[in-house]
Design a protein around this motif. Structure first.
Motif, PDB file in Angstrom:
ATOM      1  N   ALA A 155     -25.787 -17.611  -1.300  1.00  0.00           N
ATOM      2  CA  ALA A 155     -26.418 -18.607  -0.442  1.00  0.00           C
ATOM      3  C   ALA A 155     -25.603 -19.664  -0.240  1.00  0.00           C
ATOM      4  O   ALA A 155     -25.478 -19.980   1.124  1.00  0.00           O
ATOM      5  N   GLU A 156     -25.220 -20.250  -1.307  1.00  0.00           N
ATOM      6  CA  GLU A 156     -24.376 -21.290  -0.983  1.00  0.00           C
ATOM      7  C   GLU A 156     -23.077 -21.060  -0.046  1.00  0.00           C
ATOM      8  O   GLU A 156     -22.773 -21.934   0.765  1.00  0.00           O
ATOM      9  N   ALA A 157     -22.391 -19.928  -0.757  1.00  0.00           N
ATOM     10  CA  ALA A 157     -21.226 -19.895   0.369  1.00  0.00           C
ATOM     11  C   ALA A 157     -21.636 -19.348   1.835  1.00  0.00           C
ATOM     12  O   ALA A 157     -20.972 -19.642   2.736  1.00  0.00           O
ATOM     13  N   PHE A 158     -22.713 -18.481   1.989  1.00  0.00           N
ATOM     14  CA  PHE A 158     -23.033 -18.240   3.209  1.00  0.00           C
ATOM     15  C   PHE A 158     -23.311 -19.584   4.095  1.00  0.00           C
ATOM     16  O   PHE A 158     -22.855 -19.624   5.001  1.00  0.00           O
ATOM     17  N   ASN A 159     -24.154 -20.467   3.697  1.00  0.00           N
ATOM     18  CA  ASN A 159     -24.362 -21.850   4.240  1.00  0.00           C
ATOM     19  C   ASN A 159     -23.046 -22.544   4.611  1.00  0.00           C
ATOM     20  O   ASN A 159     -22.812 -23.258   5.635  1.00  0.00           O
ATOM     21  N   ALA A 160     -22.137 -22.626   3.384  1.00  0.00           N
ATOM     22  CA  ALA A 160     -20.891 -23.164   4.060  1.00  0.00           C
ATOM     23  C   ALA A 160     -20.013 -22.672   5.241  1.00  0.00           C
ATOM     24  O   ALA A 160     -19.749 -23.317   5.910  1.00  0.00           O
ATOM     25  N   LEU A 161     -20.173 -21.362   5.151  1.00  0.00           N
ATOM     26  CA  LEU A 161     -19.391 -20.637   6.047  1.00  0.00           C
ATOM     27  C   LEU A 161     -19.953 -20.632   7.439  1.00  0.00           C
ATOM     28  O   LEU A 161     -19.622 -20.915   8.402  1.00  0.00           O
ATOM     29  N   TYR A 162     -21.419 -20.299   7.276  1.00  0.00           N
ATOM     30  CA  TYR A 162     -22.082 -20.669   8.559  1.00  0.00           C
ATOM     31  C   TYR A 162     -21.912 -21.840   9.443  1.00  0.00           C
ATOM     32  O   TYR A 162     -21.807 -21.784  10.345  1.00  0.00           O
ATOM     33  N   TRP A 163     -21.823 -22.912   8.458  1.00  0.00           N
ATOM     34  CA  TRP A 163     -22.236 -24.170   9.420  1.00  0.00           C
ATOM     35  C   TRP A 163     -20.741 -24.544   9.754  1.00  0.00           C
ATOM     36  O   TRP A 163     -20.546 -25.249  10.663  1.00  0.00           O
ATOM     37  N   GLN A 164     -19.640 -24.043   8.735  1.00  0.00           N
ATOM     38  CA  GLN A 164     -18.353 -24.252   9.359  1.00  0.00           C
ATOM     39  C   GLN A 164     -18.015 -23.591  10.742  1.00  0.00           C
ATOM     40  O   GLN A 164     -17.739 -24.224  11.585  1.00  0.00           O
ATOM     41  N   MET A 165     -18.704 -22.441  10.815  1.00  0.00           N
ATOM     42  CA  MET A 165     -18.429 -21.636  12.119  1.00  0.00           C
ATOM     43  C   MET A 165     -19.320 -22.259  13.224  1.00  0.00           C
ATOM     44  O   MET A 165     -18.780 -22.556  14.468  1.00  0.00           O
ATOM     45  N   ARG A 166     -20.384 -22.837  13.056  1.00  0.00           N
ATOM     46  CA  ARG A 166     -21.235 -23.445  13.859  1.00  0.00           C
ATOM     47  C   ARG A 166     -20.607 -24.743  14.528  1.00  0.00           C
ATOM     48  O   ARG A 166     -20.839 -25.070  15.427  1.00  0.00           O
ATOM     49  N   ASN A 167     -19.977 -25.386  13.722  1.00  0.00           N
ATOM     50  CA  ASN A 167     -19.345 -26.752  13.986  1.00  0.00           C
ATOM     51  C   ASN A 167     -17.906 -26.398  14.571  1.00  0.00           C
ATOM     52  O   ASN A 167     -17.459 -27.594  14.862  1.00  0.00           O
ATOM     53  N   PRO A 202     -30.979  -9.861  36.753  1.00  0.00           N
ATOM     54  CA  PRO A 202     -32.241 -10.599  36.181  1.00  0.00           C
ATOM     55  C   PRO A 202     -32.702 -12.203  36.519  1.00  0.00           C
ATOM     56  O   PRO A 202     -31.511 -12.866  36.931  1.00  0.00           O
ATOM     57  N   ILE A 203     -33.891 -12.554  36.491  1.00  0.00           N
ATOM     58  CA  ILE A 203     -34.141 -13.980  36.770  1.00  0.00           C
ATOM     59  C   ILE A 203     -34.607 -14.719  35.669  1.00  0.00           C
ATOM     60  O   ILE A 203     -34.918 -15.980  35.944  1.00  0.00           O
ATOM     61  N   HIS A 204     -34.676 -14.249  34.577  1.00  0.00           N
ATOM     62  CA  HIS A 204     -34.911 -15.056  33.326  1.00  0.00           C
ATOM     63  C   HIS A 204     -33.450 -15.091  32.258  1.00  0.00           C
ATOM     64  O   HIS A 204     -32.989 -13.822  32.058  1.00  0.00           O
ATOM     65  N   LEU A 205     -33.616 -16.036  31.616  1.00  0.00           N
ATOM     66  CA  LEU A 205     -32.304 -16.397  30.825  1.00  0.00           C
ATOM     67  C   LEU A 205     -32.837 -17.000  29.548  1.00  0.00           C
ATOM     68  O   LEU A 205     -33.455 -17.777  29.344  1.00  0.00           O
ATOM     69  N   SER A 206     -32.181 -16.550  28.555  1.00  0.00           N
ATOM     70  CA  SER A 206     -31.983 -16.914  27.161  1.00  0.00           C
ATOM     71  C   SER A 206     -30.748 -17.676  26.755  1.00  0.00           C
ATOM     72  O   SER A 206     -30.037 -16.894  26.666  1.00  0.00           O
ATOM     73  N   TYR A 207     -30.961 -18.998  26.143  1.00  0.00           N
ATOM     74  CA  TYR A 207     -29.676 -19.624  25.604  1.00  0.00           C
ATOM     75  C   TYR A 207     -29.092 -19.078  24.259  1.00  0.00           C
ATOM     76  O   TYR A 207     -30.286 -19.066  23.501  1.00  0.00           O
ATOM     77  N   PRO A 208     -28.307 -18.559  24.134  1.00  0.00           N
ATOM     78  CA  PRO A 208     -27.764 -18.142  22.790  1.00  0.00           C
ATOM     79  C   PRO A 208     -28.072 -19.247  21.661  1.00  0.00           C
ATOM     80  O   PRO A 208     -27.703 -20.347  21.918  1.00  0.00           O
ATOM     81  N   LEU A 209     -28.651 -18.848  20.767  1.00  0.00           N
ATOM     82  CA  LEU A 209     -29.119 -19.670  19.390  1.00  0.00           C
ATOM     83  C   LEU A 209     -30.024 -20.827  19.797  1.00  0.00           C
ATOM     84  O   LEU A 209     -31.171 -20.864  19.291  1.00  0.00           O
ATOM     85  N   GLY A 210     -29.867 -21.560  21.091  1.00  0.00           N
ATOM     86  CA  GLY A 210     -31.034 -22.176  21.648  1.00  0.00           C
ATOM     87  C   GLY A 210     -31.420 -23.285  21.184  1.00  0.00           C
ATOM     88  O   GLY A 210     -32.622 -23.944  21.731  1.00  0.00           O
ATOM     89  N   GLY A 211     -30.878 -23.922  20.285  1.00  0.00           N
ATOM     90  CA  GLY A 211     -31.269 -25.180  19.537  1.00  0.00           C
ATOM     91  C   GLY A 211     -30.344 -26.299  20.518  1.00  0.00           C
ATOM     92  O   GLY A 211     -29.711 -25.988  21.389  1.00  0.00           O
ATOM     93  N   PRO A 212     -30.778 -27.521  20.125  1.00  0.00           N
ATOM     94  CA  PRO A 212     -30.331 -28.792  20.529  1.00  0.00           C
ATOM     95  C   PRO A 212     -28.588 -28.767  20.663  1.00  0.00           C
ATOM     96  O   PRO A 212     -28.214 -29.198  21.499  1.00  0.00           O
ATOM     97  N   LEU A 213     -28.082 -28.075  19.449  1.00  0.00           N
ATOM     98  CA  LEU A 213     -26.518 -28.041  19.543  1.00  0.00           C
ATOM     99  C   LEU A 213     -26.021 -26.864  20.352  1.00  0.00           C
ATOM    100  O   LEU A 213     -24.679 -27.073  20.666  1.00  0.00           O
ATOM    101  N   SER A 214     -27.051 -26.154  20.799  1.00  0.00           N
ATOM    102  CA  SER A 214     -26.140 -24.858  21.699  1.00  0.00           C
ATOM    103  C   SER A 214     -26.790 -25.081  23.266  1.00  0.00           C
ATOM    104  O   SER A 214     -26.288 -24.413  23.857  1.00  0.00           O
ATOM    105  N   ALA A 215     -27.594 -25.706  23.483  1.00  0.00           N
ATOM    106  CA  ALA A 215     -28.146 -25.938  24.924  1.00  0.00           C
ATOM    107  C   ALA A 215     -28.798 -27.190  25.359  1.00  0.00           C
ATOM    108  O   ALA A 215     -29.554 -27.378  24.489  1.00  0.00           O
ATOM    109  N   GLY A 216     -28.422 -27.921  26.064  1.00  0.00           N
ATOM    110  CA  GLY A 216     -28.998 -29.278  26.436  1.00  0.00           C
ATOM    111  C   GLY A 216     -29.140 -29.286  28.006  1.00  0.00           C
ATOM    112  O   GLY A 216     -29.390 -28.227  28.760  1.00  0.00           O
ATOM    113  N   GLN A 217     -29.229 -30.451  28.369  1.00  0.00           N
ATOM    114  CA  GLN A 217     -29.750 -30.543  29.983  1.00  0.00           C
ATOM    115  C   GLN A 217     -28.403 -29.901  30.783  1.00  0.00           C
ATOM    116  O   GLN A 217     -28.735 -29.669  32.072  1.00  0.00           O
TER     117      GLN A 217
END
Length: 346
Positions: free
Chosen positions: A171-183, A266-281
């Motif tokens: 779990a610790e290794a996953f979190n480290a690698l996941y957030w490395q990639m997200r950043n 399509p007339i509807h869209l979903s932003y990938p991951l969709g949180g504040p780091l991924s989609a904004g104004q």
């Protein structure tokens, strides 16, 4: 489960025991909620399954649909939800069901339930994944770490070897690698995940083909009259991390491909991951400029009349795999609770 999710579970328990969701629903001006789902799988996840947050069991989905109707909530399409939001007076409260990413298990396990209940839903499709060449990188790094006793983590040109013998080490290794990639910028993240997968003999393209519907399967799924197909970009990149024109192309090309495949844009869209780091104004404005009727985030919250004026930044509530307790469905269905959570965490 992390301390964060343990705390959320304790909060849900307290709310359910106090019957607070019922009181809040009766007093709130929230008109409805949009649920986010990803995977629907019958099996219990393994001890190390950080992506179990994205999966629910068929029985739970079945119960959710039954329970929200018992709560006198309508299950409606996105188009119907937008009409209800724009109505001058509030009508009957509602729920919208949405699925991201076009997993094969949606066809196998979710669709029969949705058909049996005659429950409309929206599926947001990342087209490269349906082509079999996308990268479900979050699942790939889980799969690799799950089978390794140690992994190499490279950052800043330096490589560290990390033990992954125990569940907590994994779990610790996953979190480290996941957030490395997200950043990382997306181009660097793609390069890293490809290199990481190659190092451990993991075939990303094969994984994509095994997990995601192909076009034939998707046409079967989309052919159901309950289904609305929405865009989810081409490569499932975090749009906020891309230059403007590349973000625009990710959206436009996905809509073009879906138009070519299904004869309807399509007339509807979903932003990938969709949180504040991924989609904004910027992304909200882009979706509006490109003519989408709605676009959904993963920011938690209920739907209010005011959202009729901002339909390209709609909140959603995740049917989280860590909280598949039937008594929590009353909490999930109470949009005002998640609007408050969104204000606290946003």
């Amino acid at each position: 489960m992390s301390m964060k999710y343990t705390a959320i579970r304790a909060m849900f328990e307290a709310m359910w025991l106090s019957r607070l969701p019922h009181l809040i629903r009766s007093l709130s001006s929230s008109r409805g909620v949009i649920f986010t789902l990803h995977r629907v799988l019958p099996d219990e996840p393994a001890d190390f399954s950080p992506n179990a947050i994205l999966q629910v069991q068929p029985d739970f989905l079945d119960y959710v649909i039954e329970r929200v109707r018992d709560l006198d909530l309508d299950i409606v399409s996105l188009d119907e939800a937008l009409e209800r939001l724009a109505a001058p007076k509030p009508g009957k409260r509602f729920v919208v069901l949405t699925f991201d990413d076009a997993y094969k298990d949606n066809l196998r396990h979710a669709l029969p339930i949705l058909r049996r209940h005659e429950a409309p839903f929206t599926l947001y499709v990342p087209t490269a994944m349906v082509d079999g060449v996308g990268e479900l990188w979050w699942q790939a790094i889980e799969d690799i770490i799950a089978r390794q006793e140690a992994i190499a983590l490279t950052s800043g040109g330096e490589t560290d070897y990390v033990d992954t013998l125990t569940t907590s080490e994994k779990a610790e290794a996953f979190n480290a690698l996941y957030w490395q990639m997200r950043n990382m910028p997306e181009a660097e993240r793609v390069k890293l995940v490809r290199s990481f997968a190659t190092s451990y003999g993991y075939d990303l393209d094969k994984q994509c083909r095994e997990l995601i519907m192909d076009w034939q399967e998707l046409r079967l799924f989309a052919g159901d009259p309950l289904c609305t197909i929405g865009a989810h970009t081409v490569h499932h990149y975090e749009l906020a991390k891309l230059p403007l024109e590349k973000a625009r192309n990710e959206i436009v090309q996905s809509a073009d491909i879906l138009m070519a495949q299904f004869g309807q844009r399509p007339i509807h869209l979903s932003y990938p991951l969709g949180g504040p780091l991924s989609a904004g104004q910027r992304e909200f404005d882009l979706a509006q400029e490109l003519g989408f009727r709605s676009a959904v985030t993963t920011r938690p919250g209920g739907l209010y009349a005011r959202h009729a004026k901002t339909p390209h930044a709609l909140p959603r509530i995740s049917l989280n795999g860590y909280f598949q307790s039937r008594r929590y469905v009353d909490v999930f269905a109470t949009g005002a609770i998640f609007s408050a959570i969104g204000r606290l965490t946003g």
